[in-house]
Design a protein around this motif. Structure first.
Motif, PDB file in Angstrom:
ATOM      1  N   ALA A  28     -12.570 -11.138 -40.731  1.00 44.45           N
ATOM      2  CA  ALA A  28     -11.429 -11.994 -40.473  1.00 44.45           C
ATOM      3  C   ALA A  28     -11.841 -13.188 -39.731  1.00 44.45           C
ATOM      4  O   ALA A  28     -12.754 -12.964 -38.688  1.00 44.45           O
ATOM      5  N   VAL A  29     -11.104 -14.096 -40.023  1.00 40.10           N
ATOM      6  CA  VAL A  29     -11.175 -15.482 -38.973  1.00 40.10           C
ATOM      7  C   VAL A  29     -10.216 -15.386 -37.825  1.00 40.10           C
ATOM      8  O   VAL A  29      -9.349 -14.992 -37.902  1.00 40.10           O
ATOM      9  N   CYS A  30     -10.883 -15.253 -36.679  1.00 36.95           N
ATOM     10  CA  CYS A  30     -10.251 -15.140 -35.554  1.00 36.95           C
ATOM     11  C   CYS A  30     -10.414 -16.348 -34.428  1.00 36.95           C
ATOM     12  O   CYS A  30     -11.370 -17.049 -34.735  1.00 36.95           O
ATOM     13  N   ARG A  31      -9.665 -16.352 -33.470  1.00 39.09           N
ATOM     14  CA  ARG A  31     -10.139 -17.500 -32.562  1.00 39.09           C
ATOM     15  C   ARG A  31     -10.711 -16.983 -31.210  1.00 39.09           C
ATOM     16  O   ARG A  31     -10.539 -15.974 -30.923  1.00 39.09           O
ATOM     17  N   LYS A  65      -4.670 -11.138 -41.269  1.00 39.45           N
ATOM     18  CA  LYS A  65      -4.528 -12.326 -41.791  1.00 39.45           C
ATOM     19  C   LYS A  65      -5.526 -13.393 -40.922  1.00 39.45           C
ATOM     20  O   LYS A  65      -5.722 -13.253 -39.638  1.00 39.45           O
ATOM     21  N   ASN A  66      -6.133 -14.326 -41.661  1.00 37.29           N
ATOM     22  CA  ASN A  66      -7.068 -15.437 -40.810  1.00 37.29           C
ATOM     23  C   ASN A  66      -6.055 -16.232 -40.047  1.00 37.29           C
ATOM     24  O   ASN A  66      -5.055 -16.898 -40.169  1.00 37.29           O
ATOM     25  N   VAL A  67      -6.864 -16.690 -38.894  1.00 30.66           N
ATOM     26  CA  VAL A  67      -6.040 -17.519 -38.149  1.00 30.66           C
ATOM     27  C   VAL A  67      -6.602 -18.856 -38.314  1.00 30.66           C
ATOM     28  O   VAL A  67      -7.927 -19.297 -38.595  1.00 30.66           O
ATOM     29  N   THR A  68      -5.689 -19.751 -38.448  1.00 33.90           N
ATOM     30  CA  THR A  68      -5.961 -21.319 -38.793  1.00 33.90           C
ATOM     31  C   THR A  68      -5.606 -22.330 -37.482  1.00 33.90           C
ATOM     32  O   THR A  68      -4.986 -21.647 -36.415  1.00 33.90           O
ATOM     33  N   CYS A 115      -9.646  -8.572 -35.990  1.00 30.94           N
ATOM     34  CA  CYS A 115     -10.936  -9.433 -35.882  1.00 30.94           C
ATOM     35  C   CYS A 115     -12.273  -8.796 -36.315  1.00 30.94           C
ATOM     36  O   CYS A 115     -13.192  -8.891 -35.599  1.00 30.94           O
ATOM     37  N   GLY A 146      -6.414 -12.544 -32.859  1.00 33.32           N
ATOM     38  CA  GLY A 146      -6.234 -12.870 -34.084  1.00 33.32           C
ATOM     39  C   GLY A 146      -4.921 -11.817 -34.569  1.00 33.32           C
ATOM     40  O   GLY A 146      -4.331 -11.200 -33.608  1.00 33.32           O
ATOM     41  N   SER A 148      -2.009 -21.745 -36.417  1.00 34.05           N
ATOM     42  CA  SER A 148      -1.375 -20.572 -35.774  1.00 34.05           C
ATOM     43  C   SER A 148      -1.083 -20.651 -34.383  1.00 34.05           C
ATOM     44  O   SER A 148      -1.882 -20.063 -33.465  1.00 34.05           O
TER      45      SER A 148
END
Length: 283
Positions: A218-221, A242-245, A214, A237, A248
């Motif tokens: 990087a896209v994380c929650r 890898k990005n979180v969508t 993260c 994450g 996920s």
């Protein structure tokens, strides 16, 4: 009248005609004897029954439950008995007992929340089990410079609301990592405002077997909550970058587990201190 061996004698002259007057007199005499015998026997039977009854009355009067020797005429009647007894009745206090302490009172203000604030107090052990899911605990950290544990605008928000310290701990499972941060404030209102104003986020904490995650865009929650005088934040994450969508689900499940665990730990802290204040055993 008499009867001989030769047969009955029928009266003077032996004319062969019975002496009816003599026979009637004899029959009347026999009836009178039977009557007197019956009267005499009845009187004797009545006297015997009277004697038995008298004996029973005397026996009852001379004994009794109290052994007082009084006969039936001397026993107390219901009107002679006391209407009330002197035995005391139950008494009840008119003062209601105080209600048990509210556990949240002991985590809402630093004046009551006096238990030590440490990493192990909130995140003990080397792993965390939630149901059938087991998370390994990685690196931990504690700082009184709250902004250094954040990214973006969150640092200024924490400092602006009077943050005293931030405790962080990282957990990982199956290529997913999460850092949870606990920001400590003086009052409940300060912590609530920090969570409501949250922007930016918590800085992930790597180490102890968990690689950097993260970071570098990087896209994380990220989540923000508060309870009592504590605001708690998470960032989760994939360790592979890898990005979180929104699909996920595995990352969301990890974040939900750690958020729930942190809330329980804060609440348990209040329960322990409230029980100690009330003199109750603590678990």
């Amino acid at each position: 009248m008499s009867f001989g061996q030769g047969g009955p004698s029928w009266g003077p002259g032996d004319s062969g005609t019975p002496d009816w007057a003599a026979l009637a007199e004899a029959s009347a005499a026999r009836s009178r004897r039977r009557k007197w015998l019956m009267i005499g026997g009845g009187a004797l039977a009545t006297a015997a029954v009277a004697a038995v009854v008298a004996t029973a009355v005397i026996t009852s009067g001379s004994g009794g439950a109290s052994g007082s020797g009084k006969n039936a005429s001397e026993l107390p009647t219901p009107a002679d008995l006391p209407a009330e007894t002197s035995a005391p009745g139950p008494s009840f206090s008119s003062v209601a007992p105080p209600p048990p302490p509210d556990p949240k009172d002991y985590i809402a203000d630093e004046r009551k929340d006096t238990a030590p604030v440490t990493v192990d107090a909130f995140f003990p052990g080397r792993k965390l089990t939630m149901g059938d899911r087991v998370y390994a605990k990685g690196a931990t950290a504690r700082t009184t410079n709250c902004a250094t544990a954040t990214q973006g605008a969150l640092g200024g928000i924490l400092d602006g609301n009077g943050c005293d310290q931030v405790i962080r701990a990282t957990y990982s499972k199956g290529g997913i990592a999460l850092t949870v941060g606990l920001a400590v404030f003086g009052t409940e209102s300060e912590a609530r405002k920090a969570a409501q104003q949250a922007s930016g986020g918590l800085a992930s904490l790597s180490g102890s077997g968990v690689p950097t995650f993260c970071r570098a865009g990087a896209v994380c929650r990220r989540t923000a909550n508060s309870y009592g005088r504590y605001a708690y934040f998470t960032v989760s994450g994939y360790t592979g970058g890898k990005n979180v969508t929104t699909s996920s689900k595995d990352v969301y499940a990890v974040g939900d587990d750690l958020t729930e665990f942190t809330f329980r730990q804060i609440r348990h802290r209040g329960e322990v201190q409230a029980s100690a204040a009330a003199g109750l055993p603590t678990s």
